[in-house]
Design a protein around this motif. Structure first.
Motif, PDB file in Angstrom:
ATOM      1  N   ILE A   1       0.847  -1.187   0.000  1.00  0.00           N
ATOM      2  CA  ILE A   1       0.000   0.000   0.000  1.00  0.00           C
ATOM      3  C   ILE A   1       0.886   1.242   0.000  1.00  0.00           C
ATOM      4  N   PHE A   2       0.711   2.093  -1.020  1.00  0.00           N
ATOM      5  CA  PHE A   2       1.546   3.282  -1.196  1.00  0.00           C
ATOM      6  C   PHE A   2       0.746   4.559  -0.990  1.00  0.00           C
ATOM      7  N   GLY A   3       1.376   5.517  -0.308  1.00  0.00           N
ATOM      8  CA  GLY A   3       0.824   6.853  -0.171  1.00  0.00           C
ATOM      9  C   GLY A   3       1.806   7.889  -0.691  1.00  0.00           C
ATOM     10  N   PRO A   4       2.721   8.373   0.181  1.00  0.00           N
ATOM     11  CA  PRO A   4       3.641   9.442  -0.220  1.00  0.00           C
ATOM     12  C   PRO A   4       4.922   8.960  -0.886  1.00  0.00           C
ATOM     13  N   THR A   5       5.016   7.675  -1.186  1.00  0.00           N
ATOM     14  CA  THR A   5       6.220   7.131  -1.820  1.00  0.00           C
ATOM     15  C   THR A   5       5.876   6.564  -3.194  1.00  0.00           C
ATOM     16  N   PRO A   6       6.852   6.535  -4.109  1.00  0.00           N
ATOM     17  CA  PRO A   6       6.555   6.124  -5.488  1.00  0.00           C
ATOM     18  C   PRO A   6       6.349   4.623  -5.632  1.00  0.00           C
ATOM     19  N   VAL A   7       5.334   4.256  -6.388  1.00  0.00           N
ATOM     20  CA  VAL A   7       5.037   2.852  -6.612  1.00  0.00           C
ATOM     21  C   VAL A   7       6.124   2.185  -7.446  1.00  0.00           C
ATOM     22  N   SER A   8       6.974   2.997  -8.076  1.00  0.00           N
ATOM     23  CA  SER A   8       8.082   2.454  -8.873  1.00  0.00           C
ATOM     24  C   SER A   8       9.146   1.792  -8.009  1.00  0.00           C
TER      25      SER A   8
ATOM     26  N   TYR B   1       8.372  -4.277  -8.039  1.00  0.00           N
ATOM     27  CA  TYR B   1       7.900  -4.985  -9.222  1.00  0.00           C
ATOM     28  C   TYR B   1       6.473  -5.457  -8.940  1.00  0.00           C
ATOM     29  N   GLN B   2       5.602  -5.285  -9.914  1.00  0.00           N
ATOM     30  CA  GLN B   2       4.280  -5.879  -9.813  1.00  0.00           C
ATOM     31  C   GLN B   2       4.272  -7.161 -10.650  1.00  0.00           C
ATOM     32  N   THR B   3       3.782  -8.224 -10.055  1.00  0.00           N
ATOM     33  CA  THR B   3       3.767  -9.529 -10.712  1.00  0.00           C
ATOM     34  C   THR B   3       2.371 -10.127 -10.593  1.00  0.00           C
ATOM     35  N   ASP B   4       2.224 -11.373 -11.021  1.00  0.00           N
ATOM     36  CA  ASP B   4       0.938 -12.059 -10.896  1.00  0.00           C
ATOM     37  C   ASP B   4       0.525 -12.201  -9.432  1.00  0.00           C
ATOM     38  N   ILE B   5       1.507 -12.268  -8.535  1.00  0.00           N
ATOM     39  CA  ILE B   5       1.176 -12.464  -7.122  1.00  0.00           C
ATOM     40  C   ILE B   5       1.589 -11.293  -6.240  1.00  0.00           C
ATOM     41  N   ASN B   6       2.316 -10.338  -6.761  1.00  0.00           N
ATOM     42  CA  ASN B   6       2.751  -9.174  -5.979  1.00  0.00           C
ATOM     43  C   ASN B   6       2.077  -7.929  -6.541  1.00  0.00           C
ATOM     44  N   LYS B   7       1.095  -7.421  -5.806  1.00  0.00           N
ATOM     45  CA  LYS B   7       0.271  -6.321  -6.275  1.00  0.00           C
ATOM     46  C   LYS B   7       0.531  -5.055  -5.450  1.00  0.00           C
ATOM     47  N   THR B   8       0.164  -3.912  -6.029  1.00  0.00           N
ATOM     48  CA  THR B   8       0.293  -2.640  -5.329  1.00  0.00           C
ATOM     49  C   THR B   8      -1.009  -1.863  -5.452  1.00  0.00           C
ATOM     50  N   ILE B   9      -1.198  -0.958  -4.512  1.00  0.00           N
ATOM     51  CA  ILE B   9      -2.309  -0.020  -4.589  1.00  0.00           C
ATOM     52  C   ILE B   9      -1.783   1.326  -4.109  1.00  0.00           C
ATOM     53  N   LYS B  10      -2.067   2.373  -4.879  1.00  0.00           N
ATOM     54  CA  LYS B  10      -1.480   3.695  -4.627  1.00  0.00           C
ATOM     55  C   LYS B  10      -2.589   4.729  -4.443  1.00  0.00           C
ATOM     56  N   SER B  11      -2.376   5.632  -3.492  1.00  0.00           N
ATOM     57  CA  SER B  11      -3.283   6.757  -3.310  1.00  0.00           C
ATOM     58  C   SER B  11      -3.175   7.672  -4.525  1.00  0.00           C
ATOM     59  N   PRO B  12      -4.138   8.577  -4.718  1.00  0.00           N
ATOM     60  CA  PRO B  12      -4.127   9.413  -5.929  1.00  0.00           C
ATOM     61  C   PRO B  12      -3.101  10.545  -5.924  1.00  0.00           C
ATOM     62  N   SER B  13      -2.391  10.761  -4.834  1.00  0.00           N
ATOM     63  CA  SER B  13      -1.461  11.890  -4.775  1.00  0.00           C
ATOM     64  C   SER B  13      -0.271  11.677  -5.697  1.00  0.00           C
ATOM     65  N   GLU B  14       0.272  12.774  -6.222  1.00  0.00           N
ATOM     66  CA  GLU B  14       1.467  12.715  -7.051  1.00  0.00           C
ATOM     67  C   GLU B  14       2.705  12.717  -6.156  1.00  0.00           C
ATOM     68  N   VAL B  15       3.721  11.987  -6.598  1.00  0.00           N
ATOM     69  CA  VAL B  15       4.934  11.839  -5.793  1.00  0.00           C
ATOM     70  C   VAL B  15       6.139  12.299  -6.594  1.00  0.00           C
ATOM     71  N   ASN B  16       6.957  13.142  -5.981  1.00  0.00           N
ATOM     72  CA  ASN B  16       8.231  13.547  -6.564  1.00  0.00           C
ATOM     73  C   ASN B  16       9.317  12.689  -5.925  1.00  0.00           C
ATOM     74  N   PRO B  17       9.902  11.724  -6.652  1.00  0.00           N
ATOM     75  CA  PRO B  17      10.882  10.816  -6.041  1.00  0.00           C
ATOM     76  C   PRO B  17      12.125  11.537  -5.533  1.00  0.00           C
TER      77      PRO B  17
END
Length: 373
Positions: free
Chosen positions: A278-285, A288-304
């Protein structure tokens, strides 16, 4: 060839860098690989067959005790006696660069355009280009393998072997494990409060899934939150405090890990276990997203390049999205198990008729039991 890898911290960053080890060893099977790490993270690296020596430092302690600098310099000079052919700074900070230079003269690291602290790149003899906003795992793989003439493809990383190992974990784990329902590990803490998904929503997730949800924690504040969650739901248990060795063992057995963008959640990826990060203020990048490793990100934009610790948008993520994702991942495991059982039943054990049983019995009569001892 003797290689020293400098990746001092933090837990998730070390996990993301460790994936490169299996590919380095595949190309240089006789290489000696030593890893220099802050001592509090050493257990994460222990028992890894592709690492020859885990060498610890305590640079973090210098923030509160400047007198320890001579101790750390002496320690690094002892390590330098290994005469490394190449030292790779996979961290890209001044403290890691200085550590690397004390270990050897031939040092590789990110170039000035690919690094968080640009001055660190001045000390490298080999400079690697990889955009700072690129996938964190790809960046780690690049800086660790490119100086060795190795290229790792996206597909190779997707098909990686699990690379976290443990021995003799805490036996109390078995007391919390359930045989009849799924076991889900919840990672509720992280380094910033704004990175933490609300514990009230974790409770709703546990109640909706109705599985055995095990909370891991690392400090007193997280323990208190975990106790509150246990009081709210019959599907939540709080684990005893685990060291990194036992945490690896727990996650290696988990049917699913759900957690914030933090080290234990990323360990699921390193162990090839299903996960939702689960991501909020950090970049989802970061992952790795795979068949079994998923992510969900809040709508906020992130500057890495400049993360906003006051971005609490993670609280706005609807728990129903996570519940739906979790049910899909758990159902996929059930289907895989059913398929495996079906394959077994497709090749049933042949029944033995009465005549064959008589032949077996007669042959046994001719055996002298003393011959068996």
């Amino acid at each position: 060839m003797k290689i020293a890898i400098v990746k001092l911290s933090a837990l998730g960053d070390i996990v993301h860098a460790m994936v490169a080890l299996q590919f380095i060893k595949a190309h240089h099977p006789d290489a000696q690989i030593d890893w220099i790490v802050e001592h509090r993270f050493a257990e994460l690296l222990n028992h890894q067959p592709d690492i020859d020596n885990v060498l610890t430092v305590d640079i973090k302690a210098l923030k509160s005790d400047k007198t320890g600098i001579l101790r750390e310099i002496k320690r690094l000079r002892r390590y330098a006696a290994n005469h490394y052919d190449l030292v790779i700074d996979a961290q890209g900070l001044l403290k890691s660069t200085i550590t690397a230079r004390l270990l050897g003269k031939h040092v590789a690291g990110f170039d000035a355009d690919s690094i968080r602290e640009r001055a660190a790149s001045w000390f490298y003899t080999v400079k690697v280009s990889s955009p700072y906003n690129a996938n964190t795992i790809d960046r780690n793989a690049t800086v660790l393998t490119q100086p060795l003439g190795i290229h790792i493809s996206h597909e190779e990383i997707l098909n990686k072997k699990p690379f976290l190992f443990f021995q003799n974990p805490d036996e109390r784990i078995n007391l919390y494990w359930h045989r009849n329902i799924k076991n889900i590990v919840l990672v509720i803490g992280s380094t910033w409060e704004s990175r933490n998904y609300p514990i009230e929503k974790y409770v709703k997730i546990a109640d909706a899934l109705q599985q055995n949800c095990l909370i891991v924690w690392g400090n007193e504040e997280e323990r208190k939150k975990a106790e509150w969650m246990c009081d709210q739901s019959d599907y939540v248990q709080i684990m005893p405090k685990l060291d990194l060795n036992s945490l690896k063992a727990l996650i290696a057995r988990a049917d699913l890990v759900i957690g914030n963008d933090t080290g234990p959640t990323h360990m699921a990826w390193g162990l090839n276990r299903p996960s939702i990060t689960i991501f909020g203020p950090t970049p989802v990048s970061r992952v790795y997203q795979t068949d079994i490793n998923k992510t969900i990100k809040s709508p906020s934009e992130v500057n890495p390049h400049k993360l906003n610790k006051q971005d609490f948008s993670i609280r706005d993520i609807d728990e129903q999205e996570i519940i739906g994702m979790a049910k899909t991942l758990l159902a996929g495991q059930t289907e895989a198990l059913a398929l495996a059982n079906a394959q077994k039943s497709a090749n049933p054990v042949r029944e033995i008729n009465d005549n064959e049983l008589d032949d077996i019995a007669n042959s046994l009569e001719d055996i002298d039991l003393l011959d068996l001892f």
